[in-house]
Design a protein around this motif. Structure first.
Motif, PDB file in Angstrom:
ATOM      1  N   VAL A 132       1.005  -1.092   0.031  1.00 27.81           N
ATOM      2  CA  VAL A 132      -0.030   0.289   0.304  1.00 27.81           C
ATOM      3  C   VAL A 132       1.143   1.050   0.048  1.00 27.81           C
ATOM      4  CG1 VAL A 132      -1.702   1.366   1.324  1.00 27.81           C
ATOM      5  CG2 VAL A 132      -2.082  -1.199   1.608  1.00 27.81           C
ATOM      6  N   THR A 136       1.217   1.611  -5.825  1.00 25.44           N
ATOM      7  CA  THR A 136      -0.105   0.923  -5.721  1.00 25.44           C
ATOM      8  C   THR A 136      -1.468   2.280  -6.007  1.00 25.44           C
ATOM      9  OG1 THR A 136       0.165   0.237  -2.871  1.00 25.44           O
ATOM     10  CG2 THR A 136       1.534  -1.580  -5.605  1.00 25.44           C
ATOM     11  N   THR A 137      -1.112   3.004  -4.892  1.00 25.24           N
ATOM     12  CA  THR A 137      -2.165   3.289  -3.888  1.00 25.24           C
ATOM     13  C   THR A 137      -2.435   5.037  -4.073  1.00 25.24           C
ATOM     14  OG1 THR A 137      -1.886   3.370  -1.379  1.00 25.24           O
ATOM     15  CG2 THR A 137      -2.789   1.361  -2.792  1.00 25.24           C
ATOM     16  N   GLY A 142      -6.060   5.445   2.507  1.00 24.06           N
ATOM     17  CA  GLY A 142      -7.285   4.017   1.367  1.00 24.06           C
ATOM     18  C   GLY A 142      -7.081   3.593   3.239  1.00 24.06           C
ATOM     19  N   THR A 160     -11.097  -2.074   0.891  1.00 23.81           N
ATOM     20  CA  THR A 160     -10.173  -3.014  -0.433  1.00 23.81           C
ATOM     21  C   THR A 160      -9.819  -3.733   0.509  1.00 23.81           C
ATOM     22  OG1 THR A 160      -9.330  -0.936  -1.549  1.00 23.81           O
ATOM     23  CG2 THR A 160      -8.294  -2.791  -2.119  1.00 23.81           C
TER      24      THR A 160
END
Length: 461
Positions: A132, A136-137, A142, A160
């Motif tokens: 994370v 990737t995000t 998140g 997620t």
């Protein structure tokens, strides 16, 4: 001495010679009969090494630093007298937690941040199963639900799912830190990172992160504890760990070899006879010797540098690499997150030594290809930081470096300070003994990952 006495002594000598030959043949036959056991033990030791090392590391942490399932934040970089673990990172501050998935699932939250960070989750076999962060995000943060292999509940809206195949997991997070003056900004990001059970999240219960504090009395290192394990203890521990932390489906051949060795999942210590146990001990010794040799003498050096493989932390069936990394680089990043280059020799293949002056020259347009940032850190041969009057242990693109008129860059590596005009590009080296260097390149470009870019050699001048 008469002839009769000579004949008698020769006869006795021949008798002892025959006895010796018979004993040698018997011992040789016994050893030969156990060669398959030795080979199986060596391969199985390498295969199971990371899982046992994970358990030893986890036990050390939760009994001396923080309990399981609690987030822990590191607030500052180590100084030169820090000798708890080798090759400390001076680029990021850590956030970590050891997780028991049977006590979960766990809600993990990361705040929005424009700076580089990565929160990686490793399974019990040291593979990164989720990552994370920036790569990737993105920078929006998140909320994630961490679940083990046996959880089949409903994922709350807005979360997620991150699924692990093992009961034991390790969260090891890194937040970009631009020197000591940057601590407050990093601490603010760390304050927004949270970990709590799904039940606590649903009830609105806040679980505060703990500050990282070293225990007053340091425990033996997991590596030392590993070397104390005899054959029965090692394989017995491996057997029990595999019950809740199963091998991957692609490891079926390795698991079959464990069974041939008499090691079965969930059965504990194997039932070997005396000879089998000693054959297994020989196999373990041979395997560890090969692991150390692979670390000390890498097969491929380019310009004197050893580069971490592209499949780092996603090892697949490269059990040898996985074991070596567990031994001396536990918790490695995925190559896509950070690529590492290590050197202990110069461009001519000669060991880096104190008393010598070295230059690392990057041609214009050939600086380390990092989408985030890069750094160069010097260590003594034991892997510790090098004391110096500037308290400078690393250099990188976030420092006030002076570039040459053509855009190239020279970093100076020596024990004595250079002239005032070159001081900003000086990385101090030890006043005595050899030393090593590590380059860390965060978010490397595809050009680096594909091997099209390599570190330049270290020049003596």
């Amino acid at each position: 001495m008469n002839t009769s006495e000579n004949r008698q002594k020769r006869s006795i000598a021949r008798s002892w010679l025959w006895v010796g030959l018979v004993v040698l043949l018997i011992v040789g036959g016994i050893l030969w009969s156990q060669m398959s056991t030795v080979r199986l033990a060596a391969k199985s030791y390498v295969f199971g090494y990371p899982l046992v090392m994970t358990d030893l590391t986890r036990n050390s942490f939760i009994h001396t630093v923080a309990p399981a399932n609690r987030l822990v934040n590191m607030a500052q970089f180590p100084e030169a007298d820090f000798q708890v673990f080798v090759r400390p990172n001076l680029d990021t501050l850590y956030t970590q937690a050891w997780l028991d998935m049977d006590a979960g699932p766990w809600v993990f939250e990361v705040p929005a941040s424009s700076r580089y960070l990565v929160m990686q989750f490793l399974d019990a076999w040291t593979n990164v199963f989720a990552s994370v962060g920036t790569r990737t995000t993105g920078d929006k943060g998140g909320r994630f639900l961490l679940a083990g292999p046996d959880w089949h509940g409903q994922v709350p809206e807005g979360m997620t799912l991150l699924r692990s195949s093992t009961r034991i997991n390790w969260l090891l997070g890194r937040v970009q830190t631009n020197g000591k003056s940057d601590y407050p900004a990093v601490h603010a990001i760390q304050a927004g990172i949270s970990l709590r059970s799904l039940d606590d999240w649903q009830q609105g219960t806040v679980i505060e992160a703990l500050p990282f504090q070293l225990p007053k009395q340091l425990p033996p290192s997991p590596l030392f504890e590993m070397r104390k394990l005899g054959p029965r203890a090692f394989f017995g521990q491996l057997s029990m760990l595999m019950e809740d932390n199963p091998a991957a489906a692609t490891d079926v051949a390795a698991v079959a070899e464990l069974e041939q060795l008499g090691v079965r999942v969930g059965e504990g210590e194997p039932r070997w006879n005396w000879l089998q146990e000693h054959a297994v001990a020989v196999g373990m010794w041979l395997a560890e010797r090969e692991m150390n040799a692979a670390l000390e003498s890498p097969k491929v050096l380019v310009n004197g540098w050893n580069k971490a493989p592209k499949h780092m932390a996603a090892f697949g069936q490269d059990y040898g690499l996985r074991a070596v990394v567990a031994m001396y680089g536990f918790g490695a990043n995925l190559a896509a997150e950070a690529s590492y280059f290590n050197a202990k020799v110069d461009a001519r293949g000669e060991v880096l030594q104190s008393g010598q002056r070295y230059r690392l020259h990057f041609a214009a347009g050939e600086l380390p290809p990092a989408q985030a940032f890069w750094s160069l850190t010097a260590y003594d041969m034991n892997g510790y930081l090098i004391p110096n009057p500037l308290h400078r242990y690393a250099l990188g693109d976030r420092d006030k470096l002076v570039y040459n008129p053509d855009g190239s860059l020279d970093l100076l590596l020596q024990s004595e300070a250079p002239g005032e005009q070159q001081l900003s590009n000086w990385l101090p080296t030890p006043r005595s003994g050899p030393f090593t260097l590590t380059v860390r390149i965060y978010l490397p470009t595809q050009r680096l990952l594909d091997g099209q870019w390599q570190m330049p050699g270290i020049e003596r001048f």
